[in-house]
Design an enzyme around this catalytic site. Structure first.
Site, PDB file in Angstrom:
ATOM      1  N   ALA A 244      41.818  39.013  49.141  1.00  0.00           N
ATOM      2  CA  ALA A 244      42.028  38.243  50.372  1.00  0.00           C
ATOM      3  C   ALA A 244      40.972  38.609  51.409  1.00  0.00           C
ATOM      4  O   ALA A 244      40.346  37.729  52.010  1.00  0.00           O
ATOM      5  CB  ALA A 244      43.428  38.513  50.910  1.00  0.00           C
TER       6      ALA A 244
ATOM      7  N   ALA B  85      47.990  38.758  51.389  1.00  0.00           N
ATOM      8  CA  ALA B  85      46.973  38.788  52.453  1.00  0.00           C
ATOM      9  C   ALA B  85      46.507  40.203  52.774  1.00  0.00           C
ATOM     10  O   ALA B  85      45.440  40.381  53.369  1.00  0.00           O
ATOM     11  CB  ALA B  85      47.553  38.150  53.709  1.00  0.00           C
TER      12      ALA B  85
ATOM     13  N   GLY C 146      32.526  27.690  40.341  1.00  0.00           N
ATOM     14  CA  GLY C 146      32.090  27.288  41.673  1.00  0.00           C
ATOM     15  C   GLY C 146      30.648  27.696  41.946  1.00  0.00           C
ATOM     16  O   GLY C 146      30.123  27.439  43.029  1.00  0.00           O
TER      17      GLY C 146
ATOM     18  N   LEU D 189      11.560  26.803  38.402  1.00  0.00           N
ATOM     19  CA  LEU D 189      12.261  26.207  39.550  1.00  0.00           C
ATOM     20  C   LEU D 189      13.100  27.308  40.184  1.00  0.00           C
ATOM     21  O   LEU D 189      14.238  27.557  39.775  1.00  0.00           O
ATOM     22  CB  LEU D 189      13.146  25.044  39.076  1.00  0.00           C
ATOM     23  CG  LEU D 189      14.116  24.444  40.088  1.00  0.00           C
ATOM     24  CD1 LEU D 189      13.391  23.907  41.306  1.00  0.00           C
ATOM     25  CD2 LEU D 189      14.922  23.318  39.449  1.00  0.00           C
TER      26      LEU D 189
ATOM     27  N   HIS E 257      35.120  33.845  32.600  1.00  0.00           N
ATOM     28  CA  HIS E 257      33.862  33.407  33.220  1.00  0.00           C
ATOM     29  C   HIS E 257      32.835  32.946  32.172  1.00  0.00           C
ATOM     30  O   HIS E 257      32.282  31.854  32.255  1.00  0.00           O
ATOM     31  CB  HIS E 257      33.239  34.531  34.053  1.00  0.00           C
ATOM     32  CG  HIS E 257      34.123  35.036  35.164  1.00  0.00           C
ATOM     33  ND1 HIS E 257      35.019  34.241  35.814  1.00  0.00           N
ATOM     34  CD2 HIS E 257      34.224  36.264  35.752  1.00  0.00           C
ATOM     35  CE1 HIS E 257      35.642  34.957  36.749  1.00  0.00           C
ATOM     36  NE2 HIS E 257      35.180  36.186  36.724  1.00  0.00           N
TER      37      HIS E 257
HETATM   38  P1  NDP Z   1      45.461  43.875  45.081  1.00  0.00           P
HETATM   39  O1  NDP Z   1      45.832  44.961  44.154  1.00  0.00           O
HETATM   40  O2  NDP Z   1      44.685  44.224  46.307  1.00  0.00           O
HETATM   41  O3  NDP Z   1      46.830  43.140  45.454  1.00  0.00           O
HETATM   42  C1  NDP Z   1      46.952  42.158  46.471  1.00  0.00           C
HETATM   43  C2  NDP Z   1      48.245  42.418  47.237  1.00  0.00           C
HETATM   44  O4  NDP Z   1      49.333  42.210  46.364  1.00  0.00           O
HETATM   45  C3  NDP Z   1      48.379  43.832  47.722  1.00  0.00           C
HETATM   46  O5  NDP Z   1      47.790  43.989  48.999  1.00  0.00           O
HETATM   47  C4  NDP Z   1      49.864  44.045  47.740  1.00  0.00           C
HETATM   48  O6  NDP Z   1      50.357  43.546  48.961  1.00  0.00           O
HETATM   49  C5  NDP Z   1      50.362  43.144  46.638  1.00  0.00           C
HETATM   50  N1  NDP Z   1      50.621  43.895  45.408  1.00  0.00           N
HETATM   51  C6  NDP Z   1      49.798  44.751  44.769  1.00  0.00           C
HETATM   52  N2  NDP Z   1      50.377  45.226  43.649  1.00  0.00           N
HETATM   53  C7  NDP Z   1      51.597  44.676  43.597  1.00  0.00           C
HETATM   54  C8  NDP Z   1      52.658  44.764  42.680  1.00  0.00           C
HETATM   55  N3  NDP Z   1      52.600  45.534  41.595  1.00  0.00           N
HETATM   56  N4  NDP Z   1      53.770  44.034  42.924  1.00  0.00           N
HETATM   57  C9  NDP Z   1      53.843  43.245  43.998  1.00  0.00           C
HETATM   58  N5  NDP Z   1      52.852  43.131  44.898  1.00  0.00           N
HETATM   59  C10 NDP Z   1      51.758  43.816  44.708  1.00  0.00           C
HETATM   60  O7  NDP Z   1      44.751  42.740  44.242  1.00  0.00           O
HETATM   61  P2  NDP Z   1      43.411  41.958  44.539  1.00  0.00           P
HETATM   62  O8  NDP Z   1      43.432  41.455  45.926  1.00  0.00           O
HETATM   63  O9  NDP Z   1      42.277  42.779  44.095  1.00  0.00           O
HETATM   64  O10 NDP Z   1      43.534  40.750  43.506  1.00  0.00           O
HETATM   65  C11 NDP Z   1      44.462  39.701  43.654  1.00  0.00           C
HETATM   66  C12 NDP Z   1      44.334  38.772  42.450  1.00  0.00           C
HETATM   67  O11 NDP Z   1      43.017  38.276  42.387  1.00  0.00           O
HETATM   68  C13 NDP Z   1      44.569  39.474  41.129  1.00  0.00           C
HETATM   69  O12 NDP Z   1      45.148  38.557  40.244  1.00  0.00           O
HETATM   70  C14 NDP Z   1      43.167  39.845  40.674  1.00  0.00           C
HETATM   71  O13 NDP Z   1      43.074  40.000  39.300  1.00  0.00           O
HETATM   72  C15 NDP Z   1      42.401  38.621  41.155  1.00  0.00           C
HETATM   73  N6  NDP Z   1      40.986  38.875  41.375  1.00  0.00           N
HETATM   74  C16 NDP Z   1      40.572  39.855  42.230  1.00  0.00           C
HETATM   75  C17 NDP Z   1      39.217  40.048  42.462  1.00  0.00           C
HETATM   76  C18 NDP Z   1      38.736  41.074  43.453  1.00  0.00           C
HETATM   77  O14 NDP Z   1      37.514  41.164  43.642  1.00  0.00           O
HETATM   78  N7  NDP Z   1      39.612  41.865  44.085  1.00  0.00           N
HETATM   79  C19 NDP Z   1      38.197  39.223  41.782  1.00  0.00           C
HETATM   80  C20 NDP Z   1      38.752  38.198  40.943  1.00  0.00           C
HETATM   81  C21 NDP Z   1      40.097  38.045  40.754  1.00  0.00           C
HETATM   82  P3  NDP Z   1      51.683  44.086  49.645  1.00  0.00           P
HETATM   83  O15 NDP Z   1      52.029  45.414  49.071  1.00  0.00           O
HETATM   84  O16 NDP Z   1      51.346  44.128  51.101  1.00  0.00           O
HETATM   85  O17 NDP Z   1      52.681  43.028  49.346  1.00  0.00           O
HETATM   86  C1  BG6 Z   2      35.608  39.182  38.816  1.00  0.00           C
HETATM   87  C2  BG6 Z   2      35.827  40.418  38.007  1.00  0.00           C
HETATM   88  O1  BG6 Z   2      36.325  38.115  38.259  1.00  0.00           O
HETATM   89  O2  BG6 Z   2      34.220  38.871  38.823  1.00  0.00           O
HETATM   90  C3  BG6 Z   2      35.011  41.581  38.555  1.00  0.00           C
HETATM   91  O3  BG6 Z   2      37.213  40.762  38.061  1.00  0.00           O
HETATM   92  C4  BG6 Z   2      33.549  41.186  38.672  1.00  0.00           C
HETATM   93  O4  BG6 Z   2      35.131  42.699  37.702  1.00  0.00           O
HETATM   94  C5  BG6 Z   2      33.412  39.865  39.406  1.00  0.00           C
HETATM   95  O5  BG6 Z   2      32.883  42.211  39.391  1.00  0.00           O
HETATM   96  C6  BG6 Z   2      31.968  39.376  39.361  1.00  0.00           C
HETATM   97  O6  BG6 Z   2      31.823  38.245  40.156  1.00  0.00           O
HETATM   98  P1  BG6 Z   2      30.357  37.813  40.653  1.00  0.00           P
HETATM   99  O7  BG6 Z   2      30.584  36.521  41.345  1.00  0.00           O
HETATM  100  O8  BG6 Z   2      29.891  38.905  41.566  1.00  0.00           O
HETATM  101  O9  BG6 Z   2      29.504  37.714  39.443  1.00  0.00           O
END
Ligand code: NDP
Ligand code: BG6
Length: 518
Positions: free
Chosen positions: A46, A41, A218, A426, A277
């Site tokens: 998130a 979170a 989606g 369209l 994707h």
């Molecule tokens: P983050 O790097 O922000 O990680 C989310 C949380 O996970 C962090 O706030 C941290 O929380 C915890 N965390 C980070 N690294 C580690 C680690 N090495 N070990 C354990 N806990 C860790 O990731 P995102 O929120 O960017 O992405 C989350 C998932 O969603 C990933 O799988 C990513 O690939 C996927 N994703 C992300 C997108 C985006 O736009 N950000 C788009 C599409 C997919 P804490 O330290 O508080 O526990």
């Molecule tokens: C995510 C990728 O899955 O999709 C990002 O990790 C990318 O790199 C994003 O920017 C693009 O999503 P959208 O919905 O903006 O096309």
């Protein structure tokens, strides 16, 4: 906050089937309590996607406060208020802020509780379970508990988190309840790691409990693909190798990795965009008609297409890396990770033999868009010399500004009998004025609550997707294929345009589709 029913009626005009529960268990929101637990979170996804999507569902009445509670979980030490402050600004874009919305935001934030704990020990998860159970008792849920765990976390912690959930946090309903897990991409780095991850999670949860999210599934126009293809007589006889010259599925972003360089460098554009994707979109463009709209029938057809894709040849690939990518301190100076790739896939089946499917994705390019472009073959026995105007094309613009248009040849208006290229257009903004198209994450989270897995990736689909790309990815990782540098703000390496031409794509020069303005 709006009434869910009113909005269901309103929104069902753009997506009827989303409100049908086809799941493994009770999906109705009227039954028992629903706890949504966002793990990770404190993270980027998130705050930018998961909580805003939950807020929009809440506003539209899909998450009634009498039934729903939301928990944030992560290692970071935070109070409830600190988490709420962190996500507050992302719930409503400041340009849309109104007093009414701000009341909704306050009411939504009251549903959220934060629990801090580690991802690999029972202590934090027992605490979380205690809080969920307490809330379920307060809700008088009559023993029916529904628990949705959204893993907004790096995949490296999925196995331990799933183990902890299965040990400490499963729903305790006698009947009618459920526990579901939503996992984000990238699901593995290659075939072997993805299969290992699948086995680890598969030992703990049934496939019907696992929702592998690919947010492109989606998107409005991606969901429209099956309707366009199978509900329109126009397309049925044309959609094959006899008529279609090539298919392009394109993703372009006009910004770079922006603070995500560390993550991106481990994956690259093929793992980040193309293997998931764009390949999911390809499945929907190329699959045969499913027996019915049941999720398993649709996913069966998608798997068959993936299994018919030939091995990728090096000459069908162009990789690029934008200049400045390595300036990010989290990216090694010697990185060969592609930020751009064009890859041609060839489907070895009766419908598509000989038709190149060109998948193209790039960061830091000259525009932001995602589209599907089907280019038709030249008209045989062409008496109008149409060739000089360009070929017929059917284009679905997924974003921005959703649109479907057909490029076709018409008589040039006026006295002379000459021809010109024009379009049947369209454009959604114009045709569906006032209809709000929901964010992909909103629809998909609602699907997980309803138990509808149609728009999620099944385990065998994922395996087949990795089988296609793993040999190529390993050759790139080994340095056998090099990324060509390109300037940010351009179309990417010119070699990619040459590859397209060689594959038979003919660009129409001088034609520009101008989306209508309101
Ligand atoms: P983050 O790097 O922000 O990680 C989310 C949380 O996970 C962090 O706030 C941290 O929380 C915890 N965390 C980070 N690294 C580690 C680690 N090495 N070990 C354990 N806990 C860790 O990731 P995102 O929120 O960017 O992405 C989350 C998932 O969603 C990933 O799988 C990513 O690939 C996927 N994703 C992300 C997108 C985006 O736009 N950000 C788009 C599409 C997919 P804490 O330290 O508080 O526990
Ligand atoms: C995510 C990728 O899955 O999709 C990002 O990790 C990318 O790199 C994003 O920017 C693009 O999503 P959208 O919905 O903006 O096309």
């Amino acid at each position: 906050m709006a009434s869910g029913v009113w909005h269901m009626e309103k929104r069902s005009s753009i997506r009827n089937d989303s409100f049908v529960d086809r799941g493994d268990s009770e999906g109705s929101l009227e039954c028992g309590s629903l706890s949504i637990i966002v793990l990770g979170a404190s993270g980027d996804l998130a705050k930018k996607k998961t909580f805003p999507a939950l807020f929009n569902l809440y506003r539209q009445g899909f998450l009634p406060p009498s039934e729903v509670h939301i928990f944030g979980y992560a290692r970071s030490k935070m109070t409830d208020d600190e988490l709420k402050n962190r996500i507050h600004g992302y719930l409503v874009p400041s340009k849309n802020a109104t007093p009414e919305l701000s009341d909704d935001v306050s009411a939504f934030l009251r549903l959220i509780k934060y629990v801090s704990g580690s991802y690999d020990t029972e202590e934090g998860f027992q605490l979380l379970d205690g809080d969920i159970t307490k809330y379920e008792c307060e809700q008088n849920s009559q023993g029916v508990s529904r628990r949705l765990f959204y893993l907004a976390l790096p995949p490296s912690v999925y196995p331990s988190v799933c183990r902890m959930i299965s040990l400490c946090c499963m729903d305790k309903s006698k009947n009618g309840g459920w526990t579901r897990i939503v996992v984000e991409k990238p699901f593995g780095r290659d075939l072997e790691s993805a299969e290992q991850l699948s086995s680890q999670i598969g030992e703990l949860f049934d496939e019907s409990q696992i929702y592998r999210i690919d947010h492109y599934l989606g998107k409005e126009l991606v969901q429209n693909l099956l309707v366009m293809r199978f509900a329109n007589r126009f397309f049925l006889p044309l959609w094959n190798r006899d008529n279609i010259a090539n298919v392009q599925i394109v993703f372009r972003e006009d910004f770079g990795t922006e603070g995500r360089g560390g993550y991106f460098d481990q994956y690259g554009i093929i793992r980040d965009i193309i293997q998931n994707h764009l390949l999911q979109v390809l499945c929907l463009v190329a699959m045969e008609k499913p027996v019915s709209l049941k999720p398993e029938h649709i996913r069966d057809e998608k798997v068959k297409v993936l299994q018919a894709v030939d091995r990728i040849k090096d000459e069908d690939v162009v990789l690029g890396q934008y200049e400045g990518y390595r300036d990010d301190p989290t990216v090694p100076n010697t990185s060969n990770t592609p930020t751009f790739a064009t890859v041609i896939l060839r489907i070895h089946n009766e419908r598509w033999e000989g038709v190149p499917f060109i998948l193209k994705a790039g960061k830091a390019l000259n525009s932001r868009k995602a589209e599907i472009r089907i280019q038709f073959k030249d008209v045989p026995g062409d008496i109008f010399k149409c060739k000089k105007q360009g070929r017929n094309e059917f284009v679905m613009r997924l974003q921005p500004s959703e649109a479907i248009y057909m490029k076709l040849t018409v008589k040039q208006p006026g006295l002379e009998m000459s021809t010109v290229q024009s379009e049947l257009d369209l454009s959604y903004r114009q045709r569906y004025q006032g209809v709000v198209i929901p964010e992909a994450y909103e629809r998909l989270i609602l699907d997980t609550i309803r138990g509808d897995q149609q728009h999620f990736v099944r385990r065998d689909e994922l395996k087949a997707a990795w089988e296609i790309f793993t040999p190529l990815l390993h050759r790139i990782d080994d340095g056998q294929l090099k990324s060509i540098p390109y300037k940010p703000g351009t179309r990417g390496p010119t070699e990619a345009d040459t590859l397209l031409e060689n594959a038979g794509y003919i660009q129409t020069h001088g034609y520009i589709w101008i989306p209508p303005t309101l």
